[in-house]
Motif scaffolding. Structure first.
Motif, PDB file in Angstrom:
ATOM      1  N   GLY A  88     -85.024  24.265  38.962  1.00 22.86           N
ATOM      2  CA  GLY A  88     -85.228  22.874  39.672  1.00 22.86           C
ATOM      3  C   GLY A  88     -84.240  22.696  39.820  1.00 22.86           C
ATOM      4  N   MET A  89     -82.747  22.657  41.719  1.00 21.68           N
ATOM      5  CA  MET A  89     -82.183  22.671  41.770  1.00 21.68           C
ATOM      6  C   MET A  89     -81.415  20.994  41.962  1.00 21.68           C
ATOM      7  SD  MET A  89     -78.911  25.423  41.985  1.00 21.68           S
ATOM      8  CE  MET A  89     -77.431  24.890  42.433  1.00 21.68           C
ATOM      9  N   VAL A  90     -80.036  20.415  41.410  1.00 21.97           N
ATOM     10  CA  VAL A  90     -80.397  18.992  42.160  1.00 21.97           C
ATOM     11  C   VAL A  90     -77.755  19.914  42.371  1.00 21.97           C
ATOM     12  CG1 VAL A  90     -78.951  16.888  41.263  1.00 21.97           C
ATOM     13  CG2 VAL A  90     -81.167  17.283  40.188  1.00 21.97           C
ATOM     14  N   PHE A  91     -78.448  19.847  43.928  1.00 17.37           N
ATOM     15  CA  PHE A  91     -77.436  19.971  44.730  1.00 17.37           C
ATOM     16  C   PHE A  91     -75.761  19.410  43.969  1.00 17.37           C
ATOM     17  CE2 PHE A  91     -80.253  22.746  46.371  1.00 17.37           C
ATOM     18  CZ  PHE A  91     -79.550  24.202  45.961  1.00 17.37           C
ATOM     19  N   GLN A  92     -74.379  19.695  44.495  1.00 22.48           N
ATOM     20  CA  GLN A  92     -73.694  18.892  44.941  1.00 22.48           C
ATOM     21  C   GLN A  92     -73.610  17.426  45.151  1.00 22.48           C
ATOM     22  OE1 GLN A  92     -70.238  21.268  43.953  1.00 22.48           O
ATOM     23  NE2 GLN A  92     -68.627  19.528  43.549  1.00 22.48           N
ATOM     24  N   ALA A  93     -74.337  17.842  46.589  1.00 21.67           N
ATOM     25  CA  ALA A  93     -74.294  16.981  47.776  1.00 21.67           C
ATOM     26  C   ALA A  93     -75.920  16.612  47.499  1.00 21.67           C
ATOM     27  CB  ALA A  93     -74.031  17.475  49.172  1.00 21.67           C
ATOM     28  N   ALA A  94     -76.365  15.225  47.783  1.00 22.07           N
ATOM     29  CA  ALA A  94     -78.090  15.083  47.710  1.00 22.07           C
ATOM     30  C   ALA A  94     -78.983  16.130  48.353  1.00 22.07           C
ATOM     31  CB  ALA A  94     -78.266  13.521  47.946  1.00 22.07           C
ATOM     32  N   GLU A 161     -91.850  20.800  38.201  1.00 22.16           N
ATOM     33  CA  GLU A 161     -91.502  20.494  35.689  1.00 22.16           C
ATOM     34  C   GLU A 161     -91.048  21.827  36.394  1.00 22.16           C
ATOM     35  OE1 GLU A 161     -95.860  19.252  35.131  1.00 22.16           O
ATOM     36  OE2 GLU A 161     -94.603  17.459  34.771  1.00 22.16           O
ATOM     37  N   PRO A 162     -89.103  22.393  36.559  1.00 25.51           N
ATOM     38  CA  PRO A 162     -89.009  23.379  36.413  1.00 25.51           C
ATOM     39  C   PRO A 162     -88.816  23.614  34.847  1.00 25.51           C
ATOM     40  CG  PRO A 162     -88.157  22.055  37.330  1.00 25.51           C
ATOM     41  CD  PRO A 162     -89.038  21.397  37.098  1.00 25.51           C
ATOM     42  N   SER A 163     -88.549  24.713  34.130  1.00 30.04           N
ATOM     43  CA  SER A 163     -88.367  24.614  32.464  1.00 30.04           C
ATOM     44  C   SER A 163     -87.053  24.394  32.379  1.00 30.04           C
ATOM     45  CB  SER A 163     -89.098  26.226  31.747  1.00 30.04           C
ATOM     46  OG  SER A 163     -88.178  27.791  33.082  1.00 30.04           O
ATOM     47  N   LEU A 164     -86.577  25.112  33.777  1.00 29.13           N
ATOM     48  CA  LEU A 164     -84.646  25.238  33.521  1.00 29.13           C
ATOM     49  C   LEU A 164     -84.400  24.575  35.414  1.00 29.13           C
ATOM     50  CD1 LEU A 164     -81.896  26.439  32.899  1.00 29.13           C
ATOM     51  CD2 LEU A 164     -82.151  28.577  34.477  1.00 29.13           C
ATOM     52  N   LEU A 165     -82.893  23.165  34.392  1.00 28.52           N
ATOM     53  CA  LEU A 165     -82.892  22.545  35.353  1.00 28.52           C
ATOM     54  C   LEU A 165     -81.504  22.799  35.624  1.00 28.52           C
ATOM     55  CD1 LEU A 165     -83.475  19.552  37.282  1.00 28.52           C
ATOM     56  CD2 LEU A 165     -83.225  18.396  35.056  1.00 28.52           C
ATOM     57  N   LEU A 166     -81.217  23.375  36.794  1.00 23.35           N
ATOM     58  CA  LEU A 166     -79.583  23.477  37.201  1.00 23.35           C
ATOM     59  C   LEU A 166     -78.813  21.914  38.176  1.00 23.35           C
ATOM     60  CD1 LEU A 166     -80.260  26.769  38.551  1.00 23.35           C
ATOM     61  CD2 LEU A 166     -79.971  26.482  35.864  1.00 23.35           C
ATOM     62  N   MET A 167     -77.711  21.462  37.297  1.00 23.84           N
ATOM     63  CA  MET A 167     -77.210  20.548  38.373  1.00 23.84           C
ATOM     64  C   MET A 167     -75.910  19.995  38.687  1.00 23.84           C
ATOM     65  SD  MET A 167     -79.185  17.666  35.741  1.00 23.84           S
ATOM     66  CE  MET A 167     -79.847  16.132  36.586  1.00 23.84           C
ATOM     67  N   ASP A 168     -75.120  20.494  39.708  1.00 23.22           N
ATOM     68  CA  ASP A 168     -74.460  20.548  39.511  1.00 23.22           C
ATOM     69  C   ASP A 168     -73.505  18.688  40.173  1.00 23.22           C
ATOM     70  OD1 ASP A 168     -71.333  21.077  40.915  1.00 23.22           O
ATOM     71  OD2 ASP A 168     -72.424  22.694  41.828  1.00 23.22           O
ATOM     72  N   GLU A 169     -73.074  18.575  38.848  1.00 19.08           N
ATOM     73  CA  GLU A 169     -72.109  16.910  38.971  1.00 19.08           C
ATOM     74  C   GLU A 169     -72.595  16.471  39.856  1.00 19.08           C
ATOM     75  OE1 GLU A 169     -68.212  16.749  40.762  1.00 19.08           O
ATOM     76  OE2 GLU A 169     -68.208  19.759  40.596  1.00 19.08           O
TER      77      GLU A 169
ATOM     78  N   GLU B 179     -80.621  26.534  51.813  1.00 19.43           N
ATOM     79  CA  GLU B 179     -80.362  26.859  50.828  1.00 19.43           C
ATOM     80  C   GLU B 179     -82.004  25.994  49.668  1.00 19.43           C
ATOM     81  OE1 GLU B 179     -76.379  26.912  48.971  1.00 19.43           O
ATOM     82  OE2 GLU B 179     -75.902  28.822  49.191  1.00 19.43           O
ATOM     83  N   LEU B 180     -82.094  25.103  49.393  1.00 18.00           N
ATOM     84  CA  LEU B 180     -83.320  24.101  49.295  1.00 18.00           C
ATOM     85  C   LEU B 180     -83.795  24.598  49.418  1.00 18.00           C
ATOM     86  CD1 LEU B 180     -83.549  21.492  47.899  1.00 18.00           C
ATOM     87  CD2 LEU B 180     -83.783  20.490  49.513  1.00 18.00           C
ATOM     88  N   MET B 181     -84.377  25.485  50.807  1.00 20.92           N
ATOM     89  CA  MET B 181     -86.373  26.203  50.833  1.00 20.92           C
ATOM     90  C   MET B 181     -85.040  27.049  49.446  1.00 20.92           C
ATOM     91  SD  MET B 181     -87.895  24.858  52.405  1.00 20.92           S
ATOM     92  CE  MET B 181     -87.953  23.242  52.831  1.00 20.92           C
ATOM     93  N   GLN B 182     -84.452  27.956  50.427  1.00 14.04           N
ATOM     94  CA  GLN B 182     -84.098  29.127  49.266  1.00 14.04           C
ATOM     95  C   GLN B 182     -84.778  28.776  47.312  1.00 14.04           C
ATOM     96  OE1 GLN B 182     -81.074  30.533  50.901  1.00 14.04           O
ATOM     97  NE2 GLN B 182     -81.291  32.291  50.748  1.00 14.04           N
ATOM     98  N   SER B 183     -84.084  27.292  47.038  1.00 14.47           N
ATOM     99  CA  SER B 183     -84.444  27.684  45.522  1.00 14.47           C
ATOM    100  C   SER B 183     -85.798  27.045  45.212  1.00 14.47           C
ATOM    101  CB  SER B 183     -83.490  26.490  45.261  1.00 14.47           C
ATOM    102  OG  SER B 183     -83.873  24.795  45.551  1.00 14.47           O
ATOM    103  N   TYR B 184     -86.407  27.296  46.453  1.00 12.81           N
ATOM    104  CA  TYR B 184     -88.054  27.114  46.402  1.00 12.81           C
ATOM    105  C   TYR B 184     -88.971  27.826  46.439  1.00 12.81           C
ATOM    106  CZ  TYR B 184     -87.076  21.857  46.628  1.00 12.81           C
ATOM    107  OH  TYR B 184     -86.481  20.151  46.684  1.00 12.81           O
ATOM    108  N   ALA B 185     -88.283  29.039  47.066  1.00 12.60           N
ATOM    109  CA  ALA B 185     -88.845  30.212  47.572  1.00 12.60           C
ATOM    110  C   ALA B 185     -89.658  29.885  48.029  1.00 12.60           C
ATOM    111  CB  ALA B 185     -89.068  30.585  46.254  1.00 12.60           C
ATOM    112  N   ALA B 186     -89.341  29.043  49.202  1.00 12.44           N
ATOM    113  CA  ALA B 186     -90.823  28.888  50.683  1.00 12.44           C
ATOM    114  C   ALA B 186     -90.408  29.987  51.023  1.00 12.44           C
ATOM    115  CB  ALA B 186     -89.544  27.425  51.445  1.00 12.44           C
ATOM    116  N   ARG B 187     -91.714  30.872  51.639  1.00  6.91           N
ATOM    117  CA  ARG B 187     -92.244  31.586  53.033  1.00  6.91           C
ATOM    118  C   ARG B 187     -91.220  30.746  54.202  1.00  6.91           C
ATOM    119  NH1 ARG B 187     -93.139  35.708  51.241  1.00  6.91           N
ATOM    120  NH2 ARG B 187     -94.044  35.607  49.313  1.00  6.91           N
TER     121      ARG B 187
END
Ligand SMILES: Nc1ncnc2c1ncn2[C@@H]1O[C@H](COP(=O)(O)OP(=O)(O)OP(=O)(O)O)[C@@H](O)[C@H]1O
Ligand SMILES: [Mg+2]
Lengths: 263, 284
Positions: A88-94, A161-169, B179-187
């Motif tokens: 799961g990714m939390v980007f630098q902007a929300a 519930e991802p097993s890896l959490l990527l958080m950018d600031e 990119e958010l959508m890509q990170s979910y591997a969305a079709r």
């Protein structure tokens, strides 16, 4: 799960990332990155602006691909890991969607991944309660402050519930007080779920307080110069910040950063 | 948030009189402006002794309109109201056909960015062509008195702006949101549904707003080129040719009323469809 291998969440060997290679705008964003991260670790990436922290995160997330070198996530290619929704990714902007209410934003990944409606609802509400925004479920993102929006983004990243959490600031936009509360919150989630966290920050004290290891990076070209093991006791509590060892580690990280700057 | 909750205890529901007064304060300036324009118009025509074929008095226009209105409500076939109905029918029919096709084509090609991008220059060029000039041609195709000839013109007029705007809305998505959508591997089709279409909604609805005005203009002007007696375009030209200028103006007024109402309806749909949009956020 094959125990001996499952333990290794991230494996980077001699990874390079060059943007626009061969042109005038060529940037060596990352050079010779070697890093292994074991399951359940909390890794902070710290370093001056432009040293490639976001780039490294985006490589792991398979939003960009390495120019060369070997990168494995859970023993798979980053691409496969992304398809398997390993992180799961939390980007630098929300990056919330304006047209969705807060709770619908948290439900977004669950919708994409085809969870049934009742699971989506209860899970999203749980996650919002977790980041203390349960009462704001029906609000729209623009009705929240920047820090609150960032917390929604965290709830959204945790929802499936991802097993890896990527958080950018993730806490860059928060005031000191809220930030400390969110730090405790994040540690609680980390302890409870056993999730692996890669956490980008500009704050040395925050990195030391949260992490099991702090990765110090330098710019031009972006490189890992030091990895500092944080041997502070668990659970990390309010008093941890008063331990002499805590201050020693902060000084260590600060010195590594300064060395890297050639000062 | 703090300000809102702080002001909450002081909140009391507004009384009916209070709300009436607020509405009055809001609309009064508009009403006053409209009223003064009419009064000045009336006075100017009387004092300057303007010939009625140049500009009839508003009171004369109203008298002529009221006469038609009375025939209409007494059930005795008012040609003005019949004409308004016919023109409205052509406008709405063309609007639905053209906008529907515009959105459909944009969506159908959204999967293949190359196709929609290749189409764009042609669509933009076609959009600058005065399509109304084809009205005599469609009159020949479908027959002068067939409403389809007017609908076709209206449909073609509104098709291009709708399609262009929809394609823009579908493609002009923030890279980060993608990119958010890509990170979910969305079709791709999930990206279309969850991101591209909501992103395009403001673009589509603003195109529809423009199209609503264009469709009434298109229908009336197409009727200038000929059509059944009971259509506003024909009604206006015939009454003007017969020196019944007040009656010709009733046609113009009805066309305006139709155009404005249509626009307002689309505006209401817009509010209903995207309460989240910037332009509708409450200021307080
Ligand atoms: N898409 C791109 N195209 C070209 N160059 C890029 C691109 N993305 C990043 N870079 C370059 O790569 C380098 C590292 O950028 P990156 O965003 O990873 O830095 P960062 O450590 O996250 O900085 P910050 O702390 O300011 O967020 C910078 O020099 C940047 O200019
Ligand atoms: Mg960054």
């Amino acid at each position: 799960m094959a125990e001996q291998n499952a333990a290794q969440v991230i494996l980077a060997r001699n990874v390079n990332k060059i943007f626009n290679p061969g042109s005038d705008e060529q940037v060596i964003a990352l050079q010779d990155i070697n890093l292994t991260v074991k399951q359940g670790e909390f890794i902070s990436l710290i370093g001056p602006s432009g040293c490639g922290k976001s780039t490294l995160l985006r490589l792991i997330a398979d939003l960009i691909t390495p120019t060369n070198g070997e990168l494995k996530i859970n023993d798979k290619t980053p691409h496969q890991a992304r398809l398997d929704r390993d992180y799961g990714m939390v980007f630098q902007a929300a990056t919330l969607y304006d047209w969705r209410t807060v709770i619908k934003n948290v439900q977004l990944p669950l919708e994409i991944m085809g969870y049934p409606a009742h699971v989506r609802k209860t899970r999203a509400q749980e996650m919002l309660d977790l980041v203390e925004l349960g009462k704001f479920a029906k609000h729209y993102p623009w009705q929240l402050s920047g820090g609150m929006q960032q917390r929604v983004a965290i709830a959204r990243a945790l929802a499936f519930e991802p097993s890896l959490l990527l958080m950018d600031e993730p806490f860059g936009a928060l005031d000191e007080f809220t930030r400390e509360r969110m730090n405790m919150e994040l540690l609680r989630i980390w302890t409870r779920t056993g999730i692996t966290v890669i956490f980008v920050t500009h704050s040395i004290p925050e990195a030391v307080f949260l992490s099991s290891r702090v990765v110090v990076m330098t710019p031009r070209p972006g490189r890992i110069t030091q990895v500092v093991d944080v041997d502070l006791p668990y659970p990390r509590v309010f008093e941890t910040r008063e331990l002499p060892r805590y201050f020693e580690l902060i000084t260590t990280v600060r010195e590594h950063l300064r060395e890297a700057h050639g000062g | 948030m703090a300000e809102i909750s702080a002001s909450l205890p002081a909140f009391t529901p507004k009384s009916r009189a209070q709300r009436l007064r607020e509405a009055l304060r809001y609309y009064l300036p508009t009403v006053l402006v409209a009223f003064s324009v009419l009064v000045i118009w009336e006075l100017a025509v009387r004092v300057l002794n303007i010939q009625q074929f140049l500009l009839p008095r508003p009171s004369a226009i109203f008298e002529a309109w009221f006469e038609e209105f009375q025939t209409f409500i007494s059930g005795g076939g008012s040609i003005l109201f019949q004409a308004s109905g016919a023109t409205l029918y052509s406008a709405i029919g063309g609007f639905l056909l053209g906008c529907g096709a515009g959105v459909f084509v944009a969506l159908a090609t959204a999967r293949w960015t190359i196709i929609s991008e290749a189409m764009m220059p042609f669509a933009i060029a076609a959009n600058s062509v005065p399509i109304i000039a084809f009205a005599p041609v469609t009159n020949n195709w479908f027959g002068l008195t067939n409403p389809a000839s007017k609908m076709a013109i209206v449909a073609v007029i509104v098709f291009f702006p709708t399609m262009i705007n929809t394609v823009r809305g579908l493609t002009m998505v923030e890279p980060r949101q993608l990119e958010l959508m890509q990170s979910y591997a969305a079709r791709p089709w999930k990206i279309l549904r969850a991101l591209r279409i909501p992103n395009a909604l403001p673009y589509i609805l603003s195109a529809l707003r423009v199209a609503s005005a264009l469709s009434v203009i298109g229908a009336v002007v197409a009727e200038f080129f000929g059509g059944p007696r009971a259509t506003l375009g024909v009604y206006i030209t015939q009454e003007a040719a017969g020196f019944n200028f007040a009656r010709a103006w009733t046609g113009i007024i009805m066309a305006s009323a139709i155009g404005i109402s249509f626009y307002v309806v689309v505006l209401l749909v817009e509010r209903w469809a995207m309460p989240w949009h910037v332009s509708f956020r409450k200021k307080s």
